[in-house]
Design a protein around this motif. Structure first.
Motif, mmCIF file in Angstrom:
data_model
loop_
_atom_site.group_PDB
_atom_site.id
_atom_site.type_symbol
_atom_site.label_atom_id
_atom_site.label_comp_id
_atom_site.label_asym_id
_atom_site.label_seq_id
_atom_site.Cartn_x
_atom_site.Cartn_y
_atom_site.Cartn_z
ATOM 1 N N ALA A 119 -35.513 17.280 -11.103
ATOM 2 C CA ALA A 119 -34.291 17.911 -11.613
ATOM 3 C C ALA A 119 -33.108 16.958 -11.499
ATOM 4 C CB ALA A 119 -34.023 19.210 -10.860
ATOM 5 N N ASP A 120 -33.029 16.226 -10.390
ATOM 6 C CA ASP A 120 -31.957 15.236 -10.225
ATOM 7 C C ASP A 120 -32.062 14.130 -11.273
ATOM 8 O OD1 ASP A 120 -30.860 16.547 -8.057
ATOM 9 O OD2 ASP A 120 -31.756 15.208 -6.548
ATOM 10 N N MET A 121 -33.278 13.670 -11.526
ATOM 11 C CA MET A 121 -33.474 12.615 -12.532
ATOM 12 C C MET A 121 -33.040 13.113 -13.907
ATOM 13 S SD MET A 121 -37.152 11.154 -11.225
ATOM 14 C CE MET A 121 -37.324 9.856 -12.444
ATOM 15 N N LYS A 122 -33.357 14.346 -14.224
ATOM 16 C CA LYS A 122 -32.974 14.902 -15.532
ATOM 17 C C LYS A 122 -31.461 15.067 -15.638
ATOM 18 C CE LYS A 122 -37.367 17.160 -16.383
ATOM 19 N NZ LYS A 122 -38.110 18.407 -16.545
ATOM 20 N N ARG A 123 -30.818 15.456 -14.537
ATOM 21 C CA ARG A 123 -29.348 15.580 -14.554
ATOM 22 C C ARG A 123 -28.681 14.218 -14.738
ATOM 23 N NH1 ARG A 123 -30.153 19.643 -10.888
ATOM 24 N NH2 ARG A 123 -30.094 18.281 -9.089
ATOM 25 N N LYS A 124 -29.209 13.197 -14.071
ATOM 26 C CA LYS A 124 -28.635 11.854 -14.163
ATOM 27 C C LYS A 124 -28.946 11.179 -15.496
ATOM 28 C CE LYS A 124 -28.827 11.051 -9.199
ATOM 29 N NZ LYS A 124 -29.547 10.386 -8.108
ATOM 30 N N ASP A 125 -30.022 11.602 -16.128
ATOM 31 C CA ASP A 125 -30.455 10.978 -17.385
ATOM 32 C C ASP A 125 -30.869 12.073 -18.369
ATOM 33 O OD1 ASP A 125 -31.446 9.421 -19.427
ATOM 34 O OD2 ASP A 125 -32.989 8.447 -18.224
ATOM 35 N N PRO A 126 -29.868 12.757 -18.982
ATOM 36 C CA PRO A 126 -30.197 13.869 -19.870
ATOM 37 C C PRO A 126 -31.004 13.455 -21.102
ATOM 38 C CG PRO A 126 -27.814 13.526 -19.747
ATOM 39 C CD PRO A 126 -28.447 12.549 -18.824
ATOM 40 N N GLY A 127 -31.015 12.177 -21.406
ATOM 41 C CA GLY A 127 -31.814 11.693 -22.541
ATOM 42 C C GLY A 127 -33.266 11.448 -22.181
ATOM 43 N N GLY A 128 -33.577 11.472 -20.902
ATOM 44 C CA GLY A 128 -34.952 11.279 -20.466
ATOM 45 C C GLY A 128 -35.801 12.491 -20.808
ATOM 46 N N ILE B 30 -50.619 13.336 -17.044
ATOM 47 C CA ILE B 30 -49.253 13.833 -17.170
ATOM 48 C C ILE B 30 -48.293 12.801 -16.580
ATOM 49 C CG2 ILE B 30 -47.625 15.632 -16.479
ATOM 50 C CD1 ILE B 30 -50.052 17.550 -16.316
ATOM 51 N N VAL B 31 -47.288 12.423 -17.372
ATOM 52 C CA VAL B 31 -46.204 11.559 -16.912
ATOM 53 C C VAL B 31 -45.058 12.491 -16.537
ATOM 54 C CG1 VAL B 31 -44.568 9.766 -17.567
ATOM 55 C CG2 VAL B 31 -46.914 9.663 -18.412
ATOM 56 N N ASP B 32 -44.559 12.344 -15.318
ATOM 57 C CA ASP B 32 -43.524 13.249 -14.817
ATOM 58 C C ASP B 32 -42.219 13.141 -15.592
ATOM 59 O OD1 ASP B 32 -45.277 14.006 -12.774
ATOM 60 O OD2 ASP B 32 -44.551 12.437 -11.456
ATOM 61 N N PHE B 33 -41.764 11.897 -15.809
ATOM 62 C CA PHE B 33 -40.455 11.702 -16.422
ATOM 63 C C PHE B 33 -40.378 10.298 -16.995
ATOM 64 C CE2 PHE B 33 -35.878 10.672 -16.218
ATOM 65 C CZ PHE B 33 -35.356 11.767 -16.883
ATOM 66 N N ILE B 34 -39.828 10.201 -18.179
ATOM 67 C CA ILE B 34 -39.600 8.899 -18.801
ATOM 68 C C ILE B 34 -38.103 8.770 -19.037
ATOM 69 C CG2 ILE B 34 -40.026 7.429 -20.809
ATOM 70 C CD1 ILE B 34 -42.700 8.916 -21.151
ATOM 71 N N GLU B 35 -37.519 7.737 -18.433
ATOM 72 C CA GLU B 35 -36.088 7.508 -18.567
ATOM 73 C C GLU B 35 -35.732 7.120 -19.989
ATOM 74 O OE1 GLU B 35 -35.495 4.424 -15.712
ATOM 75 O OE2 GLU B 35 -35.296 5.835 -14.043
ATOM 76 N N SER B 36 -34.523 7.524 -20.405
ATOM 77 C CA SER B 36 -34.037 7.093 -21.717
ATOM 78 C C SER B 36 -33.590 5.644 -21.596
ATOM 79 C CB SER B 36 -32.878 7.975 -22.175
ATOM 80 O OG SER B 36 -31.774 7.817 -21.315
ATOM 81 N N ASP B 37 -33.326 5.035 -22.711
ATOM 82 C CA ASP B 37 -32.865 3.648 -22.708
ATOM 83 C C ASP B 37 -31.413 3.608 -22.259
ATOM 84 O OD1 ASP B 37 -35.321 2.771 -23.591
ATOM 85 O OD2 ASP B 37 -34.763 2.921 -25.700
ATOM 86 N N GLN B 38 -31.217 3.415 -20.960
ATOM 87 C CA GLN B 38 -29.892 3.256 -20.344
ATOM 88 C C GLN B 38 -28.915 4.345 -20.764
ATOM 89 O OE1 GLN B 38 -29.446 -0.590 -21.848
ATOM 90 N NE2 GLN B 38 -30.817 -1.492 -20.354
ATOM 91 N N GLY B 39 -29.393 5.596 -20.716
ATOM 92 C CA GLY B 39 -28.512 6.722 -20.975
ATOM 93 C C GLY B 39 -28.201 6.970 -22.437
ATOM 94 N N GLU B 40 -28.900 6.300 -23.350
ATOM 95 C CA GLU B 40 -28.658 6.536 -24.766
ATOM 96 C C GLU B 40 -29.249 7.878 -25.164
ATOM 97 O OE1 GLU B 40 -30.186 3.174 -26.881
ATOM 98 O OE2 GLU B 40 -28.956 1.769 -25.781
#
Length: 191
Positions: A144-153, A164-174
């Protein structure tokens, strides 16, 4: 990252293989889990043995069950020497599913010459649902913290392999990953 159960072992003999398959199917039926038997002639399995990467290439056979739509498949895939090594992520399927997977593994352990399991939720080791629940909540909070910090993820995402991949970060917040970019990334992760 998500709570996962890792397990490996070598069956005692061919009769143990036959009994294990029947036992997995019977247990799964009581839980309403779909199962399937499989036999492959040429498979490459990436394994870690004594902290070294070791690939197995050759025929495999076994059985798999799907404990929950939001868990990975529980796969018992044996090589020619009746050795298997796998894992099952249950993070998104809840405490009961995790507990059921561990229960099945405990029931199957006597079929093996040697059987080892490592449980990120520590339920295998402790049999304590409070400890397991704390691990599940901790990971949920981290995600949940990762999603809040990176809403594009994005995440969780089920790959074609069923993992299952838990979370994939967006490209530097894009902006969130476009389908084309996501498809390219998932192709890379499948390798």
């Amino acid at each position: 990252m998500g709570v996962t159960i890792h397990f490996e072992g070598r069956l005692r003999d061919e009769a143990a293989f036959q009994r294990l398959v029947l036992q997995v199917e019977a247990f799964a039926e009581t839980k309403g889990w779909p199962t399937r038997r499989f036999e492959e002639s040429d498979v490459r399995l990436a394994r870690v043995i004594d902290e070294h990467d070791v690939d197995y290439v050759g025929p495999t056979r076994g059985v798999e069950a799907q404990p929950h739509p939001d868990s990975e498949a529980l796969r018992f895939e044996f090589d020619q020497s009746l050795f298997m090594q796998d894992f099952c992520k249950t993070q998104f399927a809840g405490l009961e599913t995790h507990r059921d997977v561990v229960e099945l593994l405990r029931e199957l352990a006597p079929h093996f010459e040697v059987f080892d399991a490592f449980d990120d939720g520590e339920f295998w080791e402790t049999n304590d649902v409070h400890v397991l629940n704390q691990h599940l909540k901790t990971i949920d909070g981290l995600l949940a913290d990762m999603k809040r910090k990176d809403p594009g993820g994005v995440g969780p995402i089920r790959l074609e392999s069923g993992r299952i991949v838990d979370f994939i970060e967006s490209d530097q917040g894009e902006a969130p990953l476009e389908p084309k970019g996501l498809k390219r990334l998932l192709g890379f992760l499948r390798r």
